[in-house]
Design a protein around this motif. Structure first.
Motif, mmCIF file in Angstrom:
data_model
loop_
_atom_site.group_PDB
_atom_site.id
_atom_site.type_symbol
_atom_site.label_atom_id
_atom_site.label_comp_id
_atom_site.label_asym_id
_atom_site.label_seq_id
_atom_site.Cartn_x
_atom_site.Cartn_y
_atom_site.Cartn_z
ATOM 1 N N TYR A 25 -8.067 6.786 1.228
ATOM 2 C CA TYR A 25 -7.072 5.722 1.134
ATOM 3 C C TYR A 25 -7.294 4.560 2.088
ATOM 4 O O TYR A 25 -6.446 3.675 2.172
ATOM 5 C CB TYR A 25 -5.663 6.287 1.339
ATOM 6 C CG TYR A 25 -5.431 6.970 2.676
ATOM 7 C CD1 TYR A 25 -5.788 8.286 2.866
ATOM 8 C CD2 TYR A 25 -4.837 6.291 3.723
ATOM 9 C CE1 TYR A 25 -5.567 8.909 4.079
ATOM 10 C CE2 TYR A 25 -4.601 6.906 4.932
ATOM 11 C CZ TYR A 25 -4.972 8.215 5.103
ATOM 12 O OH TYR A 25 -4.747 8.834 6.301
ATOM 13 N N ALA A 26 -8.398 4.535 2.814
ATOM 14 C CA ALA A 26 -8.609 3.402 3.720
ATOM 15 C C ALA A 26 -10.093 3.081 3.857
ATOM 16 O O ALA A 26 -10.604 2.913 4.956
ATOM 17 C CB ALA A 26 -7.977 3.683 5.073
ATOM 18 N N GLY A 27 -10.777 3.021 2.746
ATOM 19 C CA GLY A 27 -12.147 2.542 2.755
ATOM 20 C C GLY A 27 -13.186 3.564 3.172
ATOM 21 O O GLY A 27 -12.862 4.688 3.564
ATOM 22 N N LEU A 55 -3.404 11.720 1.883
ATOM 23 C CA LEU A 55 -3.579 12.286 3.216
ATOM 24 C C LEU A 55 -4.469 13.523 3.197
ATOM 25 O O LEU A 55 -5.021 13.913 4.220
ATOM 26 C CB LEU A 55 -2.223 12.648 3.828
ATOM 27 C CG LEU A 55 -1.489 11.512 4.530
ATOM 28 C CD1 LEU A 55 -0.103 11.946 4.948
ATOM 29 C CD2 LEU A 55 -2.278 11.031 5.745
ATOM 30 N N VAL A 114 -17.013 13.746 9.030
ATOM 31 C CA VAL A 114 -17.387 14.313 10.341
ATOM 32 C C VAL A 114 -16.333 15.337 10.776
ATOM 33 O O VAL A 114 -16.675 16.425 11.257
ATOM 34 C CB VAL A 114 -17.523 13.196 11.403
ATOM 35 C CG1 VAL A 114 -17.869 13.810 12.761
ATOM 36 C CG2 VAL A 114 -18.586 12.190 11.000
ATOM 37 N N LEU A 166 -15.422 9.194 8.645
ATOM 38 C CA LEU A 166 -14.749 9.932 9.722
ATOM 39 C C LEU A 166 -14.214 11.261 9.193
ATOM 40 O O LEU A 166 -14.306 12.301 9.853
ATOM 41 C CB LEU A 166 -13.602 9.091 10.307
ATOM 42 C CG LEU A 166 -14.018 7.848 11.096
ATOM 43 C CD1 LEU A 166 -12.806 6.971 11.390
ATOM 44 C CD2 LEU A 166 -14.705 8.257 12.390
ATOM 45 N N TRP A 167 -13.660 11.212 7.987
ATOM 46 C CA TRP A 167 -13.126 12.425 7.342
ATOM 47 C C TRP A 167 -14.239 13.472 7.211
ATOM 48 O O TRP A 167 -14.041 14.655 7.461
ATOM 49 C CB TRP A 167 -12.574 12.061 5.960
ATOM 50 C CG TRP A 167 -11.293 12.735 5.598
ATOM 51 C CD1 TRP A 167 -11.163 13.880 4.861
ATOM 52 C CD2 TRP A 167 -9.966 12.325 5.932
ATOM 53 N NE1 TRP A 167 -9.827 14.190 4.733
ATOM 54 C CE2 TRP A 167 -9.087 13.257 5.368
ATOM 55 C CE3 TRP A 167 -9.450 11.253 6.663
ATOM 56 C CZ2 TRP A 167 -7.699 13.157 5.501
ATOM 57 C CZ3 TRP A 167 -8.078 11.149 6.798
ATOM 58 C CH2 TRP A 167 -7.219 12.092 6.224
ATOM 59 N N PRO A 185 0.817 -1.223 0.000
ATOM 60 C CA PRO A 185 0.000 0.000 0.000
ATOM 61 C C PRO A 185 0.851 1.274 0.000
ATOM 62 O O PRO A 185 0.485 2.253 -0.648
ATOM 63 C CB PRO A 185 -0.798 -0.118 1.302
ATOM 64 C CG PRO A 185 -0.883 -1.574 1.554
ATOM 65 C CD PRO A 185 0.398 -2.161 1.038
ATOM 66 N N LEU A 186 1.970 1.264 0.706
ATOM 67 C CA LEU A 186 2.789 2.482 0.759
ATOM 68 C C LEU A 186 3.578 2.686 -0.533
ATOM 69 O O LEU A 186 3.564 3.770 -1.110
ATOM 70 C CB LEU A 186 3.748 2.423 1.955
ATOM 71 C CG LEU A 186 4.562 3.695 2.189
ATOM 72 C CD1 LEU A 186 3.662 4.873 2.524
ATOM 73 C CD2 LEU A 186 5.584 3.493 3.306
ATOM 74 N N PRO A 188 -15.314 3.663 5.832
ATOM 75 C CA PRO A 188 -15.343 4.181 7.218
ATOM 76 C C PRO A 188 -14.401 5.374 7.404
ATOM 77 O O PRO A 188 -14.743 6.344 8.079
ATOM 78 C CB PRO A 188 -14.883 2.970 8.044
ATOM 79 C CG PRO A 188 -15.270 1.792 7.227
ATOM 80 C CD PRO A 188 -15.090 2.210 5.795
ATOM 81 N N MET A 189 -13.227 5.313 6.773
ATOM 82 C CA MET A 189 -12.285 6.429 6.863
ATOM 83 C C MET A 189 -12.888 7.690 6.245
ATOM 84 O O MET A 189 -12.761 8.787 6.792
ATOM 85 C CB MET A 189 -10.998 6.047 6.126
ATOM 86 C CG MET A 189 -9.870 7.046 6.261
ATOM 87 S SD MET A 189 -9.120 6.908 7.896
ATOM 88 C CE MET A 189 -7.408 7.124 7.494
#
Lengths: 383, 60
Positions: A328-330, A323, A339, A336-337, A286-287, A332-333
């Motif tokens: 980059y992480a589905g 970033l 909110v 959260l972003w 991934p990185l 749920p991420m």
């Protein structure tokens, strides 16, 4: 901490915030739907289904696909070629010249197995939002200006955290004094949301400012790195040798096992020298998938001249993109972003309202409220 | 005027914000470094500041 120091931090917080708040509000509002650009695009313009082909059909060569893209556009040259990750589709960007402006570029998607040109994707809602978000449709100066607003925002976050210290001296973490005036409640919520989202906002602001400098950073990379490859900038822009694109990719992949190509830049474009086909490779983790490695193939001779890992500043630029967008992480991420983005809007709006309501109050009185640990000068304490 | 609590020290005031900032950093970094289980860690860690903001601040 002295009154003098707090006065200084108060003024820094006030002015750095005032400079950037209007632009930050625009960025937060346009940025909110952009977090979900994949989902919105899939909903608005679903990907065109590809034709069924017999199993084991070999893809056409890249040169055949480039020729298909150029078909009917005499005088155009290929600029970039990219690979979809989830289906056998190759995208070819063409334009009137290697240094063509973005508006003059043409984007073609082709089925790599049949060579069929897919219907052009319409410029949609998220493309429009992204252009507003990036430079308000005013070009590079506006893009750099918004990057500078990001730096003011970082100043506002840091000074806000400094002011949080005296303000909260007698208040427990998370206190929102709801039994007092609307002003006290607004002040407490501004402090709580500000300090809780601070780290996230800092990262998004910093990566946003880095993204805003993509054009100058790429130019530095060209000047710094490409110049090190012998003869990269000598002479006129070389046209890619007919039939030379697929061999260039094959040669590169043979020299870089375990990597996959993300895109190819043709000679003379922003991402290559005047003489090379630049093949940008992704690693398998991934990185390393985000940290691209370019390989440079001489467009005339087909020789692989260099494989050069990106310097640190290009690594920072490439990592700043995920970033900043939070994609980059589905899902749920992303939620959260969203909110955190809305909480930042609340911080901006409450901050603006606190200033509007009390702009007439002398700085001395506002600093006094910090020194009294969160007791506003113009709102008497409850009896 | 009601008696106000004593002043707290700087480190004490910044303890909760610093822990939430660290959780944010872990969440952002983990999402970047891996997939699968690492993503779960990213969501959990980034969820902490969001949960704190909503728990303390969302009530009218």
């Amino acid at each position: 901490v002295t009154r003098r120091a707090i006065t200084g931090w108060f003024l820094v917080h006030k002015w750095s915030s005032l400079v950037c708040t209007a632009f930050l509000l625009m960025l937060c509002v346009t940025g909110l739907p952009l977090i979900f650009h994949d989902e919105i695009d899939a909903l608005v313009a679903p990907a065109q289904p590809l034709a069924e082909v017999p199993a084991g059909t070999r893809p056409l060569s890249l040169d055949q696909l480039v020729a298909r893209a150029l078909d009917g556009h005499p005088g155009e040259v290929p600029l970039y070629l990219s690979f979809d990750t989830d289906r056998p589709v190759v995208n070819v960007t063409t334009g009137p010249a290697p240094d063509a402006a973005e508006e003059a570029m043409r984007f073609h998607s082709l089925d790599a197995r049949t060579g069929a040109v897919l219907l052009p994707r319409e410029v949609g809602f998220t493309d429009f939002l992204l252009r507003i978000h990036t430079d308000m449709m005013l070009g590079l100066p506006a893009e750099l200006f918004l990057g500078a607003m990001g730096l003011f925002f970082i100043t506002a976050i840091v000074s806000g955290v400094v002011l949080y210290l005296p303000f909260m001296a007698r208040l427990r973490f998370g206190t929102v004094r709801r039994d007092r005036s609307a002003l006290v409640k607004r002040l407490d919520r501004h402090n709580l949301f500000g300090v809780v989202t601070g780290m996230w906002a800092l990262v998004v602001a910093l990566t946003g400012s880095i993204n805003a400098a993509v054009i100058p950073i790429t130019e530095v990379w060209k000047a710094d790195q490409l110049a090190a490859i012998a003869g990269a900038s000598a002479g006129p822009v070389a046209a890619a040798r007919p039939g030379g694109v697929q061999p260039a990719l094959d040669r590169t992949l043979a020299a870089a096992p375990g990597m996959r190509p993300q895109f190819i830049a043709f000679p003379g474009t922003a991402w290559s020298s005047d003489r090379h086909l630049a093949v940008f490779l992704q690693g398998a983790t991934p990185l390393t998938a985000k940290l691209l490695t370019p390989a440079f193939v001489d467009a005339r001779t087909g020789r692989l001249d260099a494989v050069r890992p990106m310097p640190w500043y290009m690594g920072a630029l490439l990592l700043a993109q995920p970033l900043h967008f939070g994609d980059y992480a589905g899902l749920p991420m992303k939620l959260l972003w969203a909110v955190l983005d809305i909480l930042t809007i609340v911080v901006l709006v409450t901050g603006l309202r606190l200033w509007l309501r009390r702009a007439a109050l002398p700085t001395r009185a506002r600093v006094g409220e910090l020194l009294r640990a969160g007791e506003p000068a113009d709102a008497p304490a409850a009896a | 005027v009601a008696r106000r609590p004593d002043r707290r020290s700087g480190p004490r005031i910044l303890l909760a914000p610093a822990l939430l900032a660290a959780a944010t950093a872990v969440g952002l970094g983990a999402g970047l470094l891996g997939d699968g289980a690492v993503d779960l860690l990213a969501w959990g860690a980034l969820g902490l500041p969001v949960a704190a903001a909503l728990a303390f601040g969302a009530r009218r």
